[in-house]
Design a protein around this motif. Sequence first.
Motif, PDB file in Angstrom:
ATOM      1  N   GLY A  21       1.558   8.410  15.046  1.00 17.06           N
ATOM      2  CA  GLY A  21       1.672   7.573  13.864  1.00 17.06           C
ATOM      3  C   GLY A  21       2.907   6.704  13.813  1.00 17.06           C
ATOM      4  N   VAL A  22       3.923   7.031  14.593  1.00 16.71           N
ATOM      5  CA  VAL A  22       5.205   6.330  14.458  1.00 16.71           C
ATOM      6  C   VAL A  22       5.162   4.870  14.914  1.00 16.71           C
ATOM      7  CG1 VAL A  22       7.596   6.275  15.283  1.00 16.71           C
ATOM      8  CG2 VAL A  22       6.613   8.410  14.430  1.00 16.71           C
ATOM      9  N   PRO A  23       4.660   4.546  16.115  1.00 16.73           N
ATOM     10  CA  PRO A  23       4.686   3.130  16.527  1.00 16.73           C
ATOM     11  C   PRO A  23       3.994   2.180  15.551  1.00 16.73           C
ATOM     12  CG  PRO A  23       4.284   4.535  18.422  1.00 16.73           C
ATOM     13  CD  PRO A  23       4.190   5.420  17.213  1.00 16.73           C
ATOM     14  N   PRO A  24       2.762   2.480  15.085  1.00 20.79           N
ATOM     15  CA  PRO A  24       2.154   1.530  14.139  1.00 20.79           C
ATOM     16  C   PRO A  24       2.908   1.438  12.820  1.00 20.79           C
ATOM     17  CG  PRO A  24       0.766   3.484  14.403  1.00 20.79           C
ATOM     18  CD  PRO A  24       1.812   3.543  15.463  1.00 20.79           C
ATOM     19  N   LEU A  25       3.471   2.542  12.352  1.00 23.20           N
ATOM     20  CA  LEU A  25       4.207   2.498  11.089  1.00 23.20           C
ATOM     21  C   LEU A  25       5.503   1.701  11.224  1.00 23.20           C
ATOM     22  CD1 LEU A  25       3.572   6.149   9.873  1.00 23.20           C
ATOM     23  CD2 LEU A  25       2.733   4.055   8.788  1.00 23.20           C
ATOM     24  N   LEU A  26       6.178   1.832  12.361  1.00 24.18           N
ATOM     25  CA  LEU A  26       7.358   1.002  12.606  1.00 24.18           C
ATOM     26  C   LEU A  26       6.964  -0.470  12.679  1.00 24.18           C
ATOM     27  CD1 LEU A  26       9.256   3.128  15.290  1.00 24.18           C
ATOM     28  CD2 LEU A  26      10.016   2.688  12.951  1.00 24.18           C
ATOM     29  N   LEU A  27       5.859  -0.733  13.354  1.00 26.82           N
ATOM     30  CA  LEU A  27       5.372  -2.103  13.490  1.00 26.82           C
ATOM     31  C   LEU A  27       5.067  -2.722  12.130  1.00 26.82           C
ATOM     32  CD1 LEU A  27       4.372  -4.244  15.632  1.00 26.82           C
ATOM     33  CD2 LEU A  27       2.101  -3.245  15.315  1.00 26.82           C
ATOM     34  N   TRP A  76       0.833  -1.195   0.000  1.00 29.17           N
ATOM     35  CA  TRP A  76       0.000   0.000   0.000  1.00 29.17           C
ATOM     36  C   TRP A  76       0.870   1.248   0.000  1.00 29.17           C
ATOM     37  CZ3 TRP A  76      -5.437  -0.002   0.109  1.00 29.17           C
ATOM     38  CH2 TRP A  76      -6.012  -1.287   0.163  1.00 29.17           C
ATOM     39  N   ARG A  77       0.367   2.292  -0.643  1.00 29.53           N
ATOM     40  CA  ARG A  77       1.031   3.598  -0.668  1.00 29.53           C
ATOM     41  C   ARG A  77       0.110   4.631  -0.033  1.00 29.53           C
ATOM     42  NH1 ARG A  77       0.964   8.434  -3.441  1.00 29.53           N
ATOM     43  NH2 ARG A  77       2.999   9.405  -3.849  1.00 29.53           N
ATOM     44  N   VAL A  78       0.654   5.385   0.915  1.00 25.97           N
ATOM     45  CA  VAL A  78      -0.084   6.482   1.544  1.00 25.97           C
ATOM     46  C   VAL A  78       0.662   7.770   1.220  1.00 25.97           C
ATOM     47  CG1 VAL A  78      -1.025   7.417   3.686  1.00 25.97           C
ATOM     48  CG2 VAL A  78      -0.773   4.936   3.421  1.00 25.97           C
ATOM     49  N   GLY A  79       0.055   8.646   0.446  1.00 27.06           N
ATOM     50  CA  GLY A  79       0.693   9.901   0.078  1.00 27.06           C
ATOM     51  C   GLY A  79       1.000  10.757   1.292  1.00 27.06           C
ATOM     52  N   ALA A  80       2.059  11.545   1.199  1.00 25.44           N
ATOM     53  CA  ALA A  80       2.546  12.302   2.356  1.00 25.44           C
ATOM     54  C   ALA A  80       1.544  13.311   2.880  1.00 25.44           C
ATOM     55  CB  ALA A  80       3.856  13.003   2.000  1.00 25.44           C
ATOM     56  N   THR A  81       0.701  13.873   2.014  1.00 24.26           N
ATOM     57  CA  THR A  81      -0.259  14.877   2.485  1.00 24.26           C
ATOM     58  C   THR A  81      -1.631  14.270   2.783  1.00 24.26           C
ATOM     59  OG1 THR A  81      -0.978  15.504   0.250  1.00 24.26           O
ATOM     60  CG2 THR A  81       0.914  16.685   1.174  1.00 24.26           C
ATOM     61  N   THR A  82      -1.691  12.950   2.853  1.00 24.15           N
ATOM     62  CA  THR A  82      -2.949  12.291   3.208  1.00 24.15           C
ATOM     63  C   THR A  82      -3.294  12.591   4.661  1.00 24.15           C
ATOM     64  OG1 THR A  82      -2.404  10.505   1.670  1.00 24.15           O
ATOM     65  CG2 THR A  82      -4.155  10.080   3.270  1.00 24.15           C
ATOM     66  N   SER A  83      -4.511  13.014   4.898  1.00 24.01           N
ATOM     67  CA  SER A  83      -4.918  13.373   6.259  1.00 24.01           C
ATOM     68  C   SER A  83      -5.156  12.128   7.099  1.00 24.01           C
ATOM     69  CB  SER A  83      -6.197  14.210   6.229  1.00 24.01           C
ATOM     70  OG  SER A  83      -7.316  13.397   5.908  1.00 24.01           O
ATOM     71  N   TRP A  84      -5.071  12.318   8.396  1.00 21.23           N
ATOM     72  CA  TRP A  84      -5.352  11.212   9.309  1.00 21.23           C
ATOM     73  C   TRP A  84      -6.811  10.770   9.200  1.00 21.23           C
ATOM     74  CZ3 TRP A  84      -1.526   8.538  10.837  1.00 21.23           C
ATOM     75  CH2 TRP A  84      -0.290   9.134  11.065  1.00 21.23           C
ATOM     76  N   ASN A  85      -7.684  11.696   8.914  1.00 27.29           N
ATOM     77  CA  ASN A  85      -9.091  11.337   8.756  1.00 27.29           C
ATOM     78  C   ASN A  85      -9.281  10.402   7.561  1.00 27.29           C
ATOM     79  OD1 ASN A  85     -11.976  11.841   9.538  1.00 27.29           O
ATOM     80  ND2 ASN A  85     -12.059  12.618   7.446  1.00 27.29           N
ATOM     81  N   THR A  86      -8.578  10.687   6.458  1.00 28.23           N
ATOM     82  CA  THR A  86      -8.649   9.817   5.285  1.00 28.23           C
ATOM     83  C   THR A  86      -8.113   8.426   5.605  1.00 28.23           C
ATOM     84  OG1 THR A  86      -8.451  11.674   3.748  1.00 28.23           O
ATOM     85  CG2 THR A  86      -7.829   9.507   2.917  1.00 28.23           C
ATOM     86  N   ILE A  87      -7.003   8.369   6.321  1.00 25.91           N
ATOM     87  CA  ILE A  87      -6.416   7.077   6.693  1.00 25.91           C
ATOM     88  C   ILE A  87      -7.359   6.301   7.604  1.00 25.91           C
ATOM     89  CG2 ILE A  87      -4.518   6.003   7.985  1.00 25.91           C
ATOM     90  CD1 ILE A  87      -2.771   8.402   7.004  1.00 25.91           C
ATOM     91  N   ALA A  88      -7.970   7.005   8.551  1.00 28.16           N
ATOM     92  CA  ALA A  88      -8.864   6.346   9.507  1.00 28.16           C
ATOM     93  C   ALA A  88     -10.043   5.675   8.818  1.00 28.16           C
ATOM     94  CB  ALA A  88      -9.357   7.355  10.536  1.00 28.16           C
ATOM     95  N   PRO A 140      -6.368  -3.332   4.973  1.00 28.13           N
ATOM     96  CA  PRO A 140      -6.384  -4.672   5.573  1.00 28.13           C
ATOM     97  C   PRO A 140      -6.484  -4.585   7.095  1.00 28.13           C
ATOM     98  CG  PRO A 140      -4.631  -4.479   3.931  1.00 28.13           C
ATOM     99  CD  PRO A 140      -5.163  -3.098   4.153  1.00 28.13           C
ATOM    100  N   ARG A 141      -7.040  -5.624   7.698  1.00 21.57           N
ATOM    101  CA  ARG A 141      -7.239  -5.574   9.147  1.00 21.57           C
ATOM    102  C   ARG A 141      -5.922  -5.562   9.916  1.00 21.57           C
ATOM    103  NH1 ARG A 141     -10.140 -11.479   9.991  1.00 21.57           N
ATOM    104  NH2 ARG A 141      -8.435 -12.789   9.222  1.00 21.57           N
ATOM    105  N   ALA A 142      -4.841  -6.000   9.279  1.00 23.76           N
ATOM    106  CA  ALA A 142      -3.532  -5.923   9.939  1.00 23.76           C
ATOM    107  C   ALA A 142      -3.111  -4.478  10.173  1.00 23.76           C
ATOM    108  CB  ALA A 142      -2.472  -6.635   9.100  1.00 23.76           C
ATOM    109  N   PHE A 143      -3.733  -3.550   9.441  1.00 23.42           N
ATOM    110  CA  PHE A 143      -3.403  -2.129   9.570  1.00 23.42           C
ATOM    111  C   PHE A 143      -4.308  -1.418  10.585  1.00 23.42           C
ATOM    112  CE2 PHE A 143      -1.690  -1.755   4.921  1.00 23.42           C
ATOM    113  CZ  PHE A 143      -0.702  -2.677   5.231  1.00 23.42           C
ATOM    114  N   THR A 144      -5.073  -2.183  11.338  1.00 24.75           N
ATOM    115  CA  THR A 144      -5.985  -1.579  12.316  1.00 24.75           C
ATOM    116  C   THR A 144      -5.250  -0.661  13.285  1.00 24.75           C
ATOM    117  OG1 THR A 144      -7.498  -3.465  12.192  1.00 24.75           O
ATOM    118  CG2 THR A 144      -7.638  -2.080  14.162  1.00 24.75           C
TER     119      THR A 144
END
Length: 344
Positions: A311-317, A257-269, A274-278
Amino acid sequence: MVSLHANNVASHDHPGSPVAYFTPDNLHDALTALEGGARAVAGGTDLYPALAGAAPREDLVDLSRIAELEGVTQQGAGWRIGATTSWNTIAHAALPRAFTCLQQAAREVGAIQIQQAGTIGGNLVNASPAADGVPPLLLLDAEVELRGLGGARRLKLAQFLRGPGQTALERGELITAVYLPAPPDARSAFVKLGSRAYLVISFVMAAALVELEGGARAVAGGTDLYPALAGAAPREDLVDLSRIAELEGVTQQGAGWRVGATTSWNTIAHAALPRAFTCLQQAAREVGAIQIQQAGTIGGNLVNASPAADGVPPLLLLDAEVELRGLGGARRLKLAQFLRGPGQ
């Protein structure tokens, strides 16, 4: 001096040698170690969590045994607060009522354990836009004393802070004290907004002072650029990325998956991920109030490099990589390689 050999990690500055931990009891020895490239540590409430269990990559100088760096004292009509003075000490000091905003902020800096260990100097050197101590100190016209082997200098706090994670501190220098001028006959207060009432990083905070003879002023702070400006004009040119379509959106690319740098947290939420990205989507729902989630971006969260970035801990995970692009081309780094420390 105690050498740390955790995981046999060598010093970042001296490959092949162990990291050193200095515990001087006088300022000269501390400054000598700093001049040699070591990093100062007092309460360690930002440094150690940022290491995430890894060994330090640079020599450390523990300032906690240097008596002249600690304490709250009146000097003439003004006040001096030593750089290693804890927030708990400040909260309970006998200070003028005009300084109430600072003492209220001191009681909001994390849990009581953080207040007892965390220091005013560390809060300023970290230069986080979410630093609770900054708005009241700016409001009270604070100055910081910087000292190196070559001597001392004093700067207004507004001159010392140059941006998120950036200060006027030079190699070999240390904050030794914060000075507050004679207070006016005034009342002051501090308030903050977070995702819950207590034990939370500030989204927005403010300190206000009203003089009894007339006149009032306020200073705001928060977790991004505009709150960090505290009402002042930017001191550098700005490039607004919000109209660049290729920087926004969540898309599947092959099995990844690709998440653009200016994507808002609301859009991501609310993305169909996938459920692994919960864990990432749950973090997205915790990044401030809904207004912050709608405006704040994943790229900004990472570039700010705050130890408190949700955002850092889940992205590292999730073993995330970041794409960096300049006129010379693009490169990709593991997020763990991209983040080098608070504000770095």
